[in-house]
Design an enzyme around this catalytic site. Structure first.
Site, PDB file in Angstrom:
ATOM      1  N   SER A 579       3.667  -8.479  10.475  1.00 16.82           N
ATOM      2  CA  SER A 579       2.388  -8.301   9.788  1.00 16.82           C
ATOM      3  C   SER A 579       1.541  -9.721   9.802  1.00 16.82           C
ATOM      4  CB  SER A 579       2.649  -8.113   8.304  1.00 16.82           C
ATOM      5  OG  SER A 579       1.559  -8.297   7.613  1.00 16.82           O
ATOM      6  N   TYR A 592       6.803 -10.947   0.101  1.00 18.15           N
ATOM      7  CA  TYR A 592       6.530 -10.139   1.331  1.00 18.15           C
ATOM      8  C   TYR A 592       6.045 -10.913   2.593  1.00 18.15           C
ATOM      9  CZ  TYR A 592       4.287  -6.684   4.475  1.00 18.15           C
ATOM     10  OH  TYR A 592       3.774  -5.741   5.452  1.00 18.15           O
TER      11      TYR A 592
END
Length: 701
Positions: A579, A592
């Protein structure tokens, strides 16, 4: 009166009177129906094997006169799936007139081009080499089939006498002859010399049967095959021993699967030295009976008899010399044991080619085995794609059935090597191969994708399959996996329930890939979830969950995947879906973002370590994939919306507006990033591809 199903023990009676009555009056549709139900029983004929026909009277478009037309399976078709578009329609009279220009068997190949002058239906499929075999016989409906039982008789040492013993004067016999115009003449002569026969057995080849109606033809075929099958079963029962009895005992089922999964990538690597292959494995009862028998050593080298068999299986299998309890912990030792066996096989095949070739023979094809037998464990087949590998396995099972039957009633005889070569390297077969469509970019590749039912994961699977790869879909829910798999055709995909946080589950998923396809070339770790919370609200459970799925899962997938890629020796790709958040520091994202950063650096570490094995390791960084992505269905979307002070509904527009291209990023865009790494950027490793529409603060260089 319709024949009762219970009359048949060894073939499936599939004629549905109600369905056939709906087709009444349309002989072509009835012929297609008959073809499909015959092809549904692999004991009658295998995929692509045999052909069927019917003759009707039609109006000639030029003369407006009634003319007889033969409708026959076209070149390369399969009777089990035959449709109107797969048949050829030819003038019967013109086919008969070809006898006037026939110049003898040494020139019979030139007749194939003349079939085009006999075409009635301009939408016809190209006529096959077997067209005259149907056209020179007078019957309205004809079946040319390759039943195991009939080929067993046809391949027996004294097959002609056995044919007479079973059917008396009601069946004809023609010794082996390569299919072509001359064999059509032989069929015609056999019928003229034996009027009233119900069929003809072709030595080492198959069966011709016929009837005045499609139903009569179907029943005639079943009755002939049934009688042959019953004869063979009685012989086997009276002998009491099949294939000389058992030499070794098969390993237990779980052991067979375990051993097969471990050796499959090694075998795949060894038989992919010239062209990468896809594998198939079977350990059916019939296969085990043959490969564990005393007669395996004698029968396997003899090769197959029916041309349809060895065209797909090569003339003979490779029987590997390993014990069924072999220790596969040292891959290098196993490869060292097997490598000379493969080299000997290739040398034998090259000698076969050199001894049999003609001045105009095509160049020698791949000398590696198609069928590999592992006594005690099972049988592997390797070919250019899964369907071809599976069909090769089915055809070799047919060959096993033929050998069993022939040995029970007499002695099995294979085609002489020269005759086999003349079929395998037939210029007409070579021309057919040259007409095959170009393979797709990822043909012969196998991928395994985690999180394959999610938005990004599913898009990746879609792209890889569309470009020719076989893909193993993994996820946590078997029901969802099964439903997702319905999107794909047979032989394209397999599924495996996989919890990426557990090494045993990952082992099982890779084992499924090795059993289904022979190994793995592409590993894509797409499984994931997202948690967006401020630091003080982030729990240790949140932290651990993200680390386990994203980081530990990636580590375990790469570790096992690399071991398989190394065993194959063919290089490969490992792709991590990370990501933008692993690069960009944003609010409410500590767990995350940290996990994603770990994924990205692991990519670089693995690239540095695995490059010497030609294994490329790369990252694709998505950002803002909202539409179609399951990650946005829960609290993550609410968390990100809260972080940016907007509503959930405003997220797609928000993410699009902040990238340089002002584009909404879709799952298919991430899939294209994966595709570029595995199909185009063949010298790229340790890299990150951002698929985010252009986020300046996420630029990696």
């Amino acid at each position: 009166m319709e024949v009762k199903k219970k009359k048949y023990q060894y073939v499936d009676y599939l004629w549905d009177k109600e369905k056939a009555d709906q087709l009444s009056g349309n002989e072509v549709e009835l012929f297609l129906y008959r073809s499909n139900i015959l092809g549904a029983d692999l004991r009658i004929t295998n995929y692509g094997g045999g052909n069927t026909s019917c003759k009707t009277f039609e109006i000639d478009p030029l003369t407006k006169n009634k003319v007889e037309v033969m409708w026959v399976k076209g070149s390369g078709g399969d009777i089990g799936t035959l449709t109107r578009s797969g048949i050829a329609g030819l003038y019967v009279e013109r086919l008969q007139n070809l006898k006037k220009v026939y110049r003898g068997i040494e020139n019979e190949d030139e007749m194939v081009a003349l079939f085009n002058h006999c075409i009635y239906d301009l939408d016809s499929k190209a006529p096959s080499i077997d067209t005259p075999l149907h056209g020179l016989l007078p019957f309205k409906h004809i079946d040319h089939l390759h039943p195991d039982a009939l080929i067993a008789i046809a391949a027996a040492k004294d097959g002609e006498q056995i044919t007479k013993e079973i059917w008396g004067d009601s069946m004809g016999w023609i010794p082996w002859q390569r299919p072509g115009f001359d064999l059509g003449l032989q069929l015609e002569n056999c019928l003229n010399n034996n009027p009233g026969i119900r069929g003809i057995v072709l030595g080492s080849h198959g069966l011709f049967t016929w009837g005045d109606t499609s139903y009569e033809c179907y029943v005639n075929s079943l009755e002939v095959i049934e009688k042959a099958s019953a004869y063979i079963v009685d012989k086997i029962k009276s002998n009491g021993v099949v294939f000389g009895g058992e030499k070794i005992t098969a390993a237990p089922p779980e052991k067979r699967i375990s051993q097969a999964a471990q050796i499959a990538p090694i075998l795949r690597g060894l038989c992919s030295q010239e062209n990468r292959m896809i594998g198939h494995f079977t350990d059916s009862e019939a296969v085990l009976e043959f490969i564990n028998s005393n007669d395996l050593e004698r029968l396997a080298p003899m090769g197959t008899s029916c041309p349809d068999h060895f065209l797909r299986t090569k003339i003979m299998p490779l029987v590997i010399n390993l014990t069924s309890d072999e220790d596969f912990s040292n891959t290098e030792e196993i490869i060292a044991k097997l490598k000379p066996q493969f080299e000997n096989y290739r040398a034998d095949y090259a000698a076969y080619y050199d001894n049999c070739k003609h001045e105009n023979s095509p160049a020698m094809r791949d000398a590696n085995p198609v069928v590999i037998i592992y006594p005690g464990i099972g049988m592997f087949t390797f070919a250019k794609n899964k369907q071809t590998a599976r069909v090769a396995s089915e055809f070799y099972l047919n060959a096993i059935n033929v050998m069993r039957g022939a040995e029970a009633i007499s002695k099995y005889t294979a085609l002489p090597r020269q005759e086999a070569f003349n079929i395998e390297y037939w210029l007409l077969e070579e021309a057919k191969l040259q007409r095959m469509p170009k393979e797709k970019p990822l043909s012969r590749k196998v991928a395994i994708v985690t999180g394959a039912t999610g938005g990004i994961g599913k898009a990746i699977v879609d792209k890889l399959v569309a470009e020719g790869a076989n893909v193993v879909l993994t996820d946590l829910d078997n029901n969802v996996l099964s439903e997702t798999q319905k999107s794909y055709k047979k032989d394209e995909t397999a599924t495996a329930v996989c919890d990426v946080t557990k090494s045993e589950s990952i082992e099982d998923a890779y084992a499924k890939a090795c059993i289904e396809f022979g190994g793995v070339d592409i590993v894509v770790h797409s499984a994931g979830l997202a948690i967006s919370k401020p630091l003080e609200e982030t729990t240790t459970d949140d932290w651990t969950l993200l680390q386990d799925i994203l980081v530990k899962g990636q580590f375990l997938m790469a570790k096992k995947g690399a071991s398989i890629l190394k065993a194959q020796g063919l290089g490969g790709d490992i792709i991590h879906i990370a990501s933008k958040n692993g690069i960009v520091s944003g609010p409410n994202n500590v767990a995350y973002g940290t996990a994603k950063a770990a994924q990205q650096h692991m990519t670089r570490l693995l690239a540095a370590e695995l490059g010497k094995h030609q294994i490329k390791v790369n990252t694709v960084n998505p950002d803002g994939v909202i539409v179609g992505s399951k990650i946005w269905e829960g609290e993550w979307a609410e968390g990100r919306a809260k972080a940016y002070g907007i509503s959930v509904e405003e997220l797609p527009k928000h993410y699009a507006s902040r990238n340089l291209l002002n584009e909404i990023i879709l799952p298919k865009d991430i899939a294209n990033g994966v595709y570029s790494l595995v199909a185009i950027l063949d010298k790229s490793t340790g890299n990150t591809i951002n698929v985010d529409g252009g986020m300046a603060n996420a630029f990696v260089r």
